[in-house]
Design an enzyme around this catalytic site. Structure first.
Site, PDB file in Angstrom:
ATOM      1  N   CYS A  10       3.986  55.234  27.427  1.00 50.41           N
ATOM      2  CA  CYS A  10       3.237  55.606  26.271  1.00 50.41           C
ATOM      3  C   CYS A  10       4.155  56.363  25.262  1.00 50.41           C
ATOM      4  O   CYS A  10       5.048  56.657  25.682  1.00 50.41           O
ATOM      5  CB  CYS A  10       1.992  56.353  26.209  1.00 50.41           C
ATOM      6  SG  CYS A  10       0.811  55.743  27.260  1.00 50.41           S
ATOM      7  N   GLY A  36       5.005  51.088  23.879  1.00 47.01           N
ATOM      8  CA  GLY A  36       3.749  50.649  24.398  1.00 47.01           C
ATOM      9  C   GLY A  36       3.040  49.730  23.228  1.00 47.01           C
ATOM     10  O   GLY A  36       3.037  49.997  22.273  1.00 47.01           O
ATOM     11  N   ASN A 111       1.355  61.024  27.039  1.00 48.93           N
ATOM     12  CA  ASN A 111       2.377  60.073  27.612  1.00 48.93           C
ATOM     13  C   ASN A 111       2.601  60.639  28.998  1.00 48.93           C
ATOM     14  O   ASN A 111       3.195  61.702  29.297  1.00 48.93           O
ATOM     15  CB  ASN A 111       3.685  60.122  26.598  1.00 48.93           C
ATOM     16  CG  ASN A 111       4.826  59.208  27.548  1.00 48.93           C
ATOM     17  OD1 ASN A 111       6.061  59.521  27.147  1.00 48.93           O
ATOM     18  ND2 ASN A 111       4.474  58.174  28.043  1.00 48.93           N
ATOM     19  N   GLY A 112       2.570  59.841  29.989  1.00 48.61           N
ATOM     20  CA  GLY A 112       3.038  60.371  31.310  1.00 48.61           C
ATOM     21  C   GLY A 112       2.076  59.985  32.441  1.00 48.61           C
ATOM     22  O   GLY A 112       1.173  58.996  32.109  1.00 48.61           O
ATOM     23  N   TYR A 251      16.509  52.249  30.445  1.00 50.14           N
ATOM     24  CA  TYR A 251      15.900  51.130  30.196  1.00 50.14           C
ATOM     25  C   TYR A 251      14.887  51.429  28.814  1.00 50.14           C
ATOM     26  O   TYR A 251      14.833  50.669  28.164  1.00 50.14           O
ATOM     27  CB  TYR A 251      15.133  50.475  31.290  1.00 50.14           C
ATOM     28  CG  TYR A 251      13.980  49.457  30.711  1.00 50.14           C
ATOM     29  CD1 TYR A 251      14.174  48.087  30.504  1.00 50.14           C
ATOM     30  CD2 TYR A 251      12.616  49.644  30.561  1.00 50.14           C
ATOM     31  CE1 TYR A 251      13.426  47.220  29.748  1.00 50.14           C
ATOM     32  CE2 TYR A 251      11.731  48.801  30.186  1.00 50.14           C
ATOM     33  CZ  TYR A 251      12.253  47.634  29.683  1.00 50.14           C
ATOM     34  OH  TYR A 251      11.159  46.816  29.321  1.00 50.14           O
ATOM     35  N   CYS A 391       7.523  54.015  40.541  1.00 51.19           N
ATOM     36  CA  CYS A 391       7.317  55.282  39.755  1.00 51.19           C
ATOM     37  C   CYS A 391       5.779  55.805  39.795  1.00 51.19           C
ATOM     38  O   CYS A 391       4.850  55.193  39.554  1.00 51.19           O
ATOM     39  CB  CYS A 391       7.984  55.235  38.285  1.00 51.19           C
ATOM     40  SG  CYS A 391       7.769  56.650  37.172  1.00 51.19           S
ATOM     41  N   CYS A 442      15.137  63.091  37.606  1.00 53.21           N
ATOM     42  CA  CYS A 442      14.365  62.603  38.511  1.00 53.21           C
ATOM     43  C   CYS A 442      14.789  61.112  38.499  1.00 53.21           C
ATOM     44  O   CYS A 442      14.966  60.349  37.705  1.00 53.21           O
ATOM     45  CB  CYS A 442      12.966  62.222  38.077  1.00 53.21           C
ATOM     46  SG  CYS A 442      12.013  61.399  39.114  1.00 53.21           S
TER      47      CYS A 442
HETATM   48  P1  AMP Z   1      11.638  41.286  37.035  1.00 54.83           P
HETATM   49  O1  AMP Z   1      11.671  39.884  36.602  1.00 54.83           O
HETATM   50  O2  AMP Z   1      10.281  41.985  37.597  1.00 54.83           O
HETATM   51  O3  AMP Z   1      12.795  41.468  38.015  1.00 54.83           O
HETATM   52  O4  AMP Z   1      11.976  42.195  35.669  1.00 54.83           O
HETATM   53  C1  AMP Z   1      13.218  42.402  35.354  1.00 54.83           C
HETATM   54  C2  AMP Z   1      13.326  42.800  33.775  1.00 54.83           C
HETATM   55  O5  AMP Z   1      12.326  43.677  33.393  1.00 54.83           O
HETATM   56  C3  AMP Z   1      14.618  43.460  33.279  1.00 54.83           C
HETATM   57  O6  AMP Z   1      15.166  42.712  32.499  1.00 54.83           O
HETATM   58  C4  AMP Z   1      14.332  44.802  32.931  1.00 54.83           C
HETATM   59  O7  AMP Z   1      14.841  44.860  31.580  1.00 54.83           O
HETATM   60  C5  AMP Z   1      12.788  44.930  32.460  1.00 54.83           C
HETATM   61  N1  AMP Z   1      12.296  45.864  33.120  1.00 54.83           N
HETATM   62  C6  AMP Z   1      12.439  46.747  34.199  1.00 54.83           C
HETATM   63  N2  AMP Z   1      11.758  47.874  34.222  1.00 54.83           N
HETATM   64  C7  AMP Z   1      10.630  47.466  33.435  1.00 54.83           C
HETATM   65  C8  AMP Z   1       9.596  47.995  33.054  1.00 54.83           C
HETATM   66  N3  AMP Z   1       9.131  49.495  33.635  1.00 54.83           N
HETATM   67  N4  AMP Z   1       8.593  47.708  32.080  1.00 54.83           N
HETATM   68  C9  AMP Z   1       9.048  46.725  31.656  1.00 54.83           C
HETATM   69  N5  AMP Z   1      10.153  45.769  31.631  1.00 54.83           N
HETATM   70  C10 AMP Z   1      11.071  46.505  32.755  1.00 54.83           C
END
Ligand code: AMP
Length: 469
Positions: A10, A36, A111-112, A251, A391, A442
Site C-alpha cells: 500500500c 496499490g 501500509n504493511g 522491485y 513475505c 530484511c
Molecule cells: P512471475 O510470473 O510470477 O514469475 O512474476 C515475475 C514478475 O513479477 C517480474 O517481472 C517482477 O517484476 C514482478 N514482481 C515481482 N514481485 C512482485 C510483487 N510482489 N508484486 C507484483 N509484481 C511482482
C-alpha cells in the site's frame, strides 16, 4: 471471522496545514499509485469534522469528478492506495478507515502487515468487539477506542505496543495528524515540507510532485505528531535492530524515490553492475523487462560493455502483472503488457534483465516472446537472488508452494522458462550492491530468516513456511 491474506503493498500520504489539503493528497496518491491499484481514498479534516471519499479503482477514476474535492474541506487530509489479494478486494476494506468513538473521530491509513492481528482479534471478539472489515488495520481502531489514555499520542502508543509486524501508519483526528513507522522500519516513510504545510509520504517521489521538500525519513520506531504546535517526535517503543525491506529497492519502490537513505535508481543500477560481475555472458544486446528491470539492465550494460536497447515495449495502460487474480488471466496479462521490437532483436544473442522470478510464468512468456521475434539466443538474468520464501511483512509474494525457486533448481527453472541460460545475483552480491554499512536489511524472501516472528498464520501460509527444508 478470519482475516484475509495480509494487507499488501500500500501507499500512504498526508498533508497538514494547507488550504488545498485534499487536492494535494490526491496528487500524492497519484505518485504512489504503483504501490496499490485496487482501491484508494482520502479523509480530510476541517478542524471540527472528518470527511471521506473512497472507492475501488485507480486514483484517476475514484477522484475523476473534481466536485468531490468540495466534499473534502479542511486544511489537513490523509490518503491511501491499496492493493491486496482477491479475497479482500471488497469495498468495505477500502482505506483510510474512519470511525467515530468516545473521543471524536479518527481516520487511519496503513501500509504493511500486522503479524499478530488474528491473535489480538480473537481476543477482542471474545470481549465483544464487532469487526466490520477483514483488514488487520481494524484491530488498531479497536485498541485505540478501548484505551483510557487522554492524549491521542498515548492512545496510539498504547494500542501499538500490542501490535507486531510491519506498519507505516497515518492517523488523522479533527486537529492532529500522526505518522508512525514500526520499530523494524520495514516500509519506507518520509516527512516533507511545502511552505507552512507538513507532508508525510510512503516515498519521496510523492513529495516531488507537489513540490514539497524532503525534510527527512521517519525513523524506525518513531511517532511523529503534527498539530498547531508543529512537528514533535517520540520514540515510545522498545528499540530493536531496524530491518528495512530490501525488496523495496529491488522491485517495489519507484526508482526516483529516495528511501532508506539512498536513491532507488542508483541502487538498482548497482545491482545490475554486480550482476554483470557475477554473470559474464557473450551476447550482442542487453534488454530490460520494463519498467522495473530498466536501471539494473543499464547497470549490466555499462559494466559489461554490451549494448543496451529497449527490445520490449510496455503498454503503460495495463496494471502490474499481479493485479489479475487468476493464473489463466495472468498468462494473458504478460502479452497484453509487453511486445518485442523485432528489428532490434532479430538474429541477436540477447540478455534480458528482470528483477525477480516469482512463479516463473512471466519469464517464460518473455523468453518465448523474444525468441519468436527472431533472437538467436536468450539469456535471462535476475538482479536479485532466487525468491525462495514468502513475505509476511506487506509484499505480495505467493505461498512457498507457488514460488518456483523454493522447489526447483536454477537449471530446472531455466528449462521451464526455456532460456539458453539463467543467472541470479548472489545474496552477498546483492548486499554489496545495496550497501549494508549502516543498515541491516530484511531479506527473508531470499533467506527465510524472518526478523519478526509471526505468532499465528493462516493454514495456507503455514504450509508455505513449514515446507522450509
Ligand atoms: P512471475 O510470473 O510470477 O514469475 O512474476 C515475475 C514478475 O513479477 C517480474 O517481472 C517482477 O517484476 C514482478 N514482481 C515481482 N514481485 C512482485 C510483487 N510482489 N508484486 C507484483 N509484481 C511482482
Amino acid at each position: 471471522m478470519k482475516f484475509d491474506r495480509p494487507e499488501e503493498e500500500c501507499g500512504i500520504f498526508g498533508v497538514f496545514n494547507h488550504p488545498e489539503a485534499a487536492n494535494l493528497t490526491y496528487l500524492g496518491l497519484y505518485a504512489l499509485q504503483h504501490r496499490g491499484q485496487e482501491s484508494c481514498g482520502i479523509v480530510s479534516s476541517d478542524g471540527m469534522y472528518l470527511h471521506a471519499h473512497k472507492s475501488m479503482g485507480l486514483v484517476a477514476d475514484v477522484f475523476e469528478d473534481q466536485g468531490i474535492f468540495n466534499t473534502l474541506p479542511g486544511k489537513s487530509a490523509i490518503g491511501h492506495v491499496r492493493y491486496s489479494t482477491t479475497g479482500s478486494s471488497v469495498t468495505k476494506n477500502v482505506q483510510p478507515i474512519m470511525v467515530d468513538y468516545s473521543r471524536g473521530s479518527i481516520a487511519i491509513a496503513h501500509n504493511g502487515n500486522i503479524v499478530n492481528a488474528q491473535l489480538i482479534k480473537d481476543e477482542l471478539e471474545a470481549w465483544g468487539s464487532i469487526f466490520q472489515t477483514t483488514m488487520d488495520t481494524e484491530i488498531i481502531v479497536h485498541l485505540l477506542a478501548m484505551s483510557k489514555a487522554s492524549s491521542l499520542l498515548d492512545r496510539i502508543t498504547e494500542a501499538l505496543v500490542r501490535v507486531e509486524g510491519a506498519y507505516c501508519l497515518l492517523f488523522l483526528s479533527e486537529t492532529q495528524m500522526v505518522a508512525v513507522r514500526d520499530p523494524n522500519g520495514f516500509r519506507p516513510l518520509c516527512l516533507g515540507k511545502r511552505g507552512d504545510a507538513y507532508v508525510i509520504a510512503s516515498e519521496s517521489c510523492a513529495l516531488d510532485l507537489i513540490e514539497a521538500k524532503l525534510v527527512r525519513e521517519i525513523e524506525p520506531g518513531e511517532v511523529v505528531v503534527i498539530d498547531k504546535d508543529g512537528v514533535n517526535s517520540f520514540f515510545p517503543f522498545k528499540k530493536v535492530k531496524p530491518t528495512p525491506c530490501i525488496f523495496e529497492y529491488i522491485y517495489f519502490a519507484r526508482p526516483d524515490s529516495y528511501i532508506f537513505g539512498k536513491n532507488v535508481y542508483m541502487v538498482r543500477k548497482e545491482l545490475g553492475r554486480q550482476l554483470a560481475r557475477e554473470n559474464k555472458i557473450e551476447a550482442d544486446l542487453v534488454i530490460p523487462v520494463p519498467d522495473s528491470g530498466v536501471p539494473a539492465a543499464l547497470g549490466y550494460a555499462q559494466e559489461s560493455g554490451i549494448r543496451f536497447e529497449f527490445g520490449l515495449m510496455r503498454n503503460h495502460y495495463v496494471g502490474r502483472t499481479f493485479i489479475e487474480p487468476q493464473q489463466a488471466i495472468r498468462h494473458f496479462g504478460v502479452k497484453i503488457k509487453l511486445n518485442p521490437v523485432q528489428d532490434i532483436i532479430k538474429g541477436k544473442r540477447v540478455i534480458v534483465v528482470d528483477d525477480s522470478i516469482v512463479r516463473g510464468t512471466t519469464s517464460r512468456k518473455i523468453v518465448k516472446m523474444i525468441r519468436s521475434a527472431g533472437a538467436a539466443e536468450v539469456h535471462t538474468l535476475i538482479s536479485a537472488p532466487p525468491t525462495d520464501y514468502p513475505c509476511y511483512y506487506g509484499i505480495d509474494t505467493p505461498t512457498r508452494k507457488e514460488l518456483i525457486s523454493s522447489s526447483h533448481t536454477i537449471e530446472e527453472i531455466r528449462k521451464y522458462i526455456t532460456a539458453d541460460s539463467l543467472g541470479y545475483l548472489s545474496v552477498e552480491g546483492m548486499l554489496k550492491a545495496v550497501g549494508t554499512e549502516n543498515t541491516d536489511f530484511c531479506r527473508a524472501c531470499f533467506s527465510g530468516d524472518y526478523p519478526v516472528e509471526f505468532p499465528i498464520l493462516s493454514p495456507e501460509a503455514q504450509l508455505g513456511l513449514f515446507n522450509k527444508e
